[in-house]
Write a protein that holds these residues in place. Structure first.
Motif, PDB file in Angstrom:
ATOM      1  N   HIS A   1      -1.193 -12.366  -9.522  1.00 23.89           N
ATOM      2  CA  HIS A   1      -1.288 -12.374  -8.060  1.00 23.89           C
ATOM      3  C   HIS A   1      -2.728 -12.296  -7.591  1.00 23.89           C
ATOM      4  N   MET A  29      -4.451 -10.580  -5.756  1.00 20.27           N
ATOM      5  CA  MET A  29      -4.680 -10.517  -4.321  1.00 20.27           C
ATOM      6  C   MET A  29      -5.455  -9.300  -3.880  1.00 20.27           C
ATOM      7  N   GLY A  30      -6.288  -8.784  -4.651  1.00 20.37           N
ATOM      8  CA  GLY A  30      -7.103  -7.743  -4.063  1.00 20.37           C
ATOM      9  C   GLY A  30      -7.225  -6.531  -4.951  1.00 20.37           C
ATOM     10  N   ALA A  31      -8.353  -5.890  -4.810  1.00 20.13           N
ATOM     11  CA  ALA A  31      -8.648  -4.797  -5.698  1.00 20.13           C
ATOM     12  C   ALA A  31      -8.220  -3.475  -5.103  1.00 20.13           C
ATOM     13  N   ALA A  32      -8.126  -3.391  -3.786  1.00 14.80           N
ATOM     14  CA  ALA A  32      -7.859  -2.107  -3.168  1.00 14.80           C
ATOM     15  C   ALA A  32      -6.384  -1.765  -3.224  1.00 14.80           C
ATOM     16  N   GLY A  33      -6.045  -0.637  -2.647  1.00 11.21           N
ATOM     17  CA  GLY A  33      -4.753  -0.045  -2.959  1.00 11.21           C
ATOM     18  C   GLY A  33      -3.595  -0.395  -2.066  1.00 11.21           C
ATOM     19  N   LEU A  34      -3.588  -1.575  -1.450  1.00 18.41           N
ATOM     20  CA  LEU A  34      -2.456  -1.897  -0.579  1.00 18.41           C
ATOM     21  C   LEU A  34      -1.299  -2.370  -1.437  1.00 18.41           C
ATOM     22  N   PRO A  65       2.493  -2.110  -0.384  1.00 21.14           N
ATOM     23  CA  PRO A  65       3.617  -1.544   0.355  1.00 21.14           C
ATOM     24  C   PRO A  65       4.904  -1.663  -0.454  1.00 21.14           C
ATOM     25  N   ALA A  66       5.689  -0.647  -0.338  1.00 21.53           N
ATOM     26  CA  ALA A  66       6.958  -0.686  -1.030  1.00 21.53           C
ATOM     27  C   ALA A  66       7.808  -1.786  -0.433  1.00 21.53           C
ATOM     28  N   PHE A  67       8.312  -2.648  -1.277  1.00 24.24           N
ATOM     29  CA  PHE A  67       9.051  -3.788  -0.770  1.00 24.24           C
ATOM     30  C   PHE A  67      10.367  -3.897  -1.496  1.00 24.24           C
TER      31      PHE A  67
END
Lengths: 442, 503
Positions: free
Chosen positions: B484, B486-491, B493-495
């Motif tokens: 994926h 899509m980014g290093a930071a901690g986003l 969300p529970a999905f």
């Protein structure tokens, strides 16, 4: 960041359309009908049907652009297999789906064509009310030299072919928009990944059809208002109008829906920033680039048959409107929307979206309403034209365009909100939804 | 597929399958950052393959030819070219526009794809940017020698002098001087800034004294500290933002050279975006032309993967369609304008004495790229290589068609004159390819061809969450992807898939 730790709210009240949207829909219908009644009342007391018809064209092109903008947004997202935009795609699909009925607003044009009414003793008849080439008898009696040029285009500019093309455009747009929404909703039920692949596969050919259709629609409905004028850039210019109006409207609708409680923590400032970037890139910068290129090349070469277009926009009050467009459609939003926080903060993005949509409407006014030089472009005829129109008014103080805008927007919002109220407002089983939910600008 | 370390990078692995919800890996078969460093650095650390020497010999030979042609031109005058009245511009400006156009892909990849978060750009941006710089050098050669008295070429610049001689500020040719020199400067700085961390890597690995000093000097004391990286990232983003308008502006200004005139076939309002689309089109074709042999020879197939090539071919298809749109609009409006001169100019292009050039242009730029609708063709190395050559040829002919056909048949039939190139024209044209090839081959030999640090950031291993267990609420199976990116930071969300069964 606070939103980063929040959990996306995928409960029914957040992602299922319900009575709140239905209420918006009913209110919009009421406002729309009020606007249309006011328009009818003001229009009834008007003696100038040509002015009325052109104001109608401006507003028709505007609501059309709002819907086309969402259609092109959806197609592009599928084409590039975008992940970030899934959370707003259903809203875009629902706005685009208005293209299935927008042809109804074109029916007055069909009425002009079929009943061919005459306007005034020396005025044109039928479609010639708006598009002078449609009544060649009238053009010839007005200025034979000008008519001789337009005669050469008769194979393209004739009422019958004009109507056939219009039908083709509406079929393409309605078919594409309906298919995209239907397929996407089918995925809500089945969760089938194959549907995503199918939409991605067809996005390519469809976007070609879309590009060709909006180009020729812009030629037919706007460029041919001055039948001897031409610009190869005009289709691209209309693409900018569509992008400005459409992306701004999409951002505004998403903002408003979230305010109503939908899409809670689903659409985040990250998505708003990207929507803002689209408005900034295509509505502000690309528009300025295209408008500048068209203007500069015509100004520099200074060929009379081309400069008529800008001459008629630099007489009387139109000079001011030209300058206001430069400042309001480019300079001010460029400075404001370039900042990150402006696109991420809901209030400023909403203001920016409304501002840009308003300027998209003004831009259409600028394209459609100015007086048209109808004599062969020579130094003398253009000097006479400039002199005769030295006091020309832009007509923007007239209430009619605004009541009509309210009327058409009412219908658009009525239909859009009703459609959204009947199902999920999120593509909730799109395979790229998780990617969209955790999307971050880095 | 199991590959030994000696064959690694020389075998194609298919990562082009498109699975919605997953992002394919952009680095194949490697799980440690050091492996990427090794893959890229070994190209310049080991002796090059024989093919490199052969290509270099050919290129240097062509540079020699260029030297002969230019020397002859300088000592004799521009009359040695086939120019005549009215065709006062021909191969010189055709080559200029061609080479400026080639450069655009590099800037698009490094700036616009960066802003679009297209991570696959990391595999190709370094050598595409290098290509940009070399292409602009080739482009700059032509106006310089076309002035005839090259010792006065500095008059192109508005330099105060005692004769009060100033260039014509209202001329787009002067705007070109500014546009192209700005473009060259920004591209060079962008490329160099991106190179610094990798140069430091080369420095640290170098064993010879000369290499240590050379790489050390140019890596500006890079130590890889957090503060260095922070400054570097900020500078890179700012340069990307500055370079983005350049992608549009440079070729727009080049198009103004023609479009501000009143000549039918030159004066048309769609020229600026049409030239930009054409430039990106030809630039990407050149990237494919260079990438295919480079990844083959230097064993970079795990870094410049089939997916990279597939994506580039898609961009070639898109921009090819845009160019086709512009051709059609020009033709349609030429008829629609009702102006006999406009109409003549376009009919004459297609059916006049240069009909063959026009149809080469249409076939190579509009028709053959349509084959890229098929994935099988987009991922076939030999076919894409041939098609990319076609695009290069077609785009060269596009400029030739625009320039020469419009000039050769101007308003006054008595002044009509055909253009026939002389050997000097042809030698200069091929010589420029030699110059480009020489510079590019030297680049491959001595600098890291791939942005080592940037590619590493696209690996799933670079994600801080890599290796952590997913949250328990992840019932949907398609969330479990390493690709994926899509980014290093901690986003995170529970999905939950609303329809999926719960455990």
């Amino acid at each position: 960041m606070a939103h980063s730790t929040a959990t996306a709210d995928l409960s029914d009240s957040s992602v299922m359309g319900d009575s709140r949207l239905a209420a918006v829909s009913r209110a919009a219908l009421g406002i729309g009908i009020a606007g249309l009644l006011a328009t009818a009342w003001i229009g009834w007391n008007r003696a100038d049907p040509a002015q009325f018809a052109k104001i109608y064209l401006v507003n028709f092109m505007f609501v059309l652009a709002l819907c086309l903008g969402s259609l092109q947004f959806t197609l592009i997202q599928h084409l590039v297999r975008a992940g970030w935009s899934v959370v707003v795609r259903r809203v875009a699909e629902s706005i685009a789906a208005n293209l299935t009925w927008i042809w109804i607003l074109f029916l007055p044009v069909a009425w002009l064509y079929f009943s061919n009414p005459h306007f005034g003793e020396h005025g044109p008849s039928g479609l010639g009310l708006v598009w002078p080439w449609a009544d060649m008898e009238w053009m010839r009696s007005h200025d034979a030299a000008e008519a001789a040029i337009v005669d050469k285009k008769a194979a393209y500019l004739n009422p019958k072919f004009f109507m056939i093309r219009a039908v083709a455009y509406f079929v393409i747009w309605a078919g594409t928009a309906a298919w995209l929404l239907r397929t996407s909703r089918a995925q809500d039920a089945s969760g089938s990944v194959a549907l995503t692949q199918r939409m991605g596969k067809w996005a390519g050919p469809l976007i070609i059809l879309y590009g060709v259709s909006i180009t020729f629609a812009a030629f037919d409905w706007m460029m041919s208002l001055s039948p001897t004028w031409f610009s190869t850039m005009f289709g691209v210019y209309f693409f900018c109008c569509v992008s400005t109006a459409g992306f701004s409207f999409l951002a505004f609708v998403v903002l408003r829906m979230q305010q109503m409680g939908y899409l809670r923590n689903v659409v985040t400032p990250e998505h708003y920033q990207d929507l803002g970037k689209l408005i900034f890139a295509f509505g502000v910068v690309f528009w300025a680039y295209i408008a500048y290129s068209q203007y500069m090349l015509i100004w520099y070469a200074n060929i009379p048959e081309e400069t008529t277009f800008f001459l008629s926009r630099q007489v009387g009050g139109w000079t001011w409107l030209s300058a206001i467009l430069l400042v309001g459609h480019f300079m001010i939003p460029f400075v404001l929307l370039i900042s990150r926080w402006v696109k991420r903060w809901r209030l400023t993005l909403a203001l920016g979206a409304v501002w840009m949509a308003a300027f998209a409407w003004l831009d259409l006014w600028y394209l459609i309403m100015p007086p048209v030089p109808t004599k062969l472009a020579t130094y003398d005829s253009l000097s006479a034209f400039a002199e005769a129109n030295a006091g020309a008014s832009t007509g923007l103080l007239d209430p009619l365009p605004y009541t009509m805008l309210v009327g058409m927007m009412g219908l658009l919002v009525w239909s859009t909100a009703a459609r959204l109220s009947r199902g999920p407002v999120l593509c909730r089983r799109d395979p790229r939804l998780p990617e969209s939910l955790r999307f971050e600008n880095i | 597929m199991q590959t030994t370390s000696s064959t690694r990078g020389f075998v194609d692995r298919d990562n082009t399958a498109e699975t919605p919800g997953e992002r394919a890996s952009l680095v194949l078969g490697m799980h440690r950052f050091g492996e990427i460093t090794h893959q890229v650095c070994r190209v310049s650390e080991n002796p090059p393959p024989m093919a490199w020497y052969v290509a270099f010999a050919v290129s240097i030979g062509l540079v020699g030819l260029l030297g002969v042609a230019v020397t002859y031109l300088v000592f004799t005058g521009v009359g040695v070219w086939g120019l005549n009245n009215p065709v006062m511009w021909a191969f010189d400006i055709t080559n200029f526009v061609f080479w400026v156009g080639i450069g655009h892909a590099g800037t698009l990849i490094s700036a616009i794809l960066f802003l679009f978060r297209q991570k696959w750009r990391t595999g190709i941006n370094r050598f595409a940017e290098a290509m940009t710089i070399f292409a602009v050098i080739c482009a700059g050669l032509f106006p310089g020698i076309h002035v005839g008295r090259v010792w006065f070429a500095y008059w192109l610049f508005p330099i105060p002098n005692q004769m009060e001689m100033w260039p014509q500020f209202r001329s787009p040719l002067l705007w070109d001087v500014f546009a192209v020199s700005t473009y060259f400067t920004v591209s060079l700085v962008f490329w160099y800034v991106g190179l610094i961390p990798d140069l430091a890597t080369m420095r640290d690995r170098a064993t010879g004294k000369v290499q240590q000093i050379a790489y050390g000097f140019f890596s500006l004391g890079w130590r890889g500290s957090m503060r260095h990286w922070h400054r570097y990232e900020v500078a890179y983003l700012l340069l990307a933002a500055l370079a983005t308008p350049l992608v549009l502006s440079v070729h727009s200004v080049v198009s103004f050279d023609f479009a501000v005139s009143q000549l039918p076939g030159w004066h048309t309002t769609i020229f600026p975006p049409y030239f930009v689309a054409g430039a990106i089109f030809s630039g990407f074709a050149m990237v494919v032309t260079l990438a295919v042999p480079a990844r083959e020879l230097f064993g970079l197939k795990d870094l410049i993967t089939l997916r990279h090539l597939d994506n580039m071919n898609k961009i070639i298809l898109v921009t090819g369609c845009m160019v086709g749109y512009a051709y059609s609009m020009e033709f349609f409006i030429a008829w629609y304008s009702g102006a006999m001169y406009e109409k003549f100019a376009f009919v004459n292009r297609a059916f006049g004495q240069y009909w063959w050039a026009y149809w080469i242009m249409v076939s190579c730029n509009v028709i053959t790229p349509q084959l890229f609708w098929f994935k099988r063709i987009r991922t076939s190395i030999p076919i894409m290589f041939v098609l990319s050559l076609f695009v290069n040829v077609g785009m060269w002919f596009e400029r030739f068609v625009i320039i020469v056909t419009s000039l050769a048949n101007d308003f006054l039939p008595t002044s009509w004159h055909d253009f026939v190139p002389t050997w000097v024209d042809i030698a200069t044209m091929f010589g420029a390819f030699g110059l480009f090839g020489t510079l590019f081959l030297l680049f491959c030999r001595y600098l890291p061809m791939i942005a080592i640090a940037e590619v590493k950031a696209t690996m799933p291993e670079a994600d801080p969450h890599h290796g952590h267990a997913h949250e328990g609420a992840h019932a949907g199976s398609h969330d479990h992807s390493h690709g994926h990116g899509m980014g290093a930071a901690g986003l995170r969300p529970a999905f939950r898939d609303p329809e999926a069964p719960t455990h």
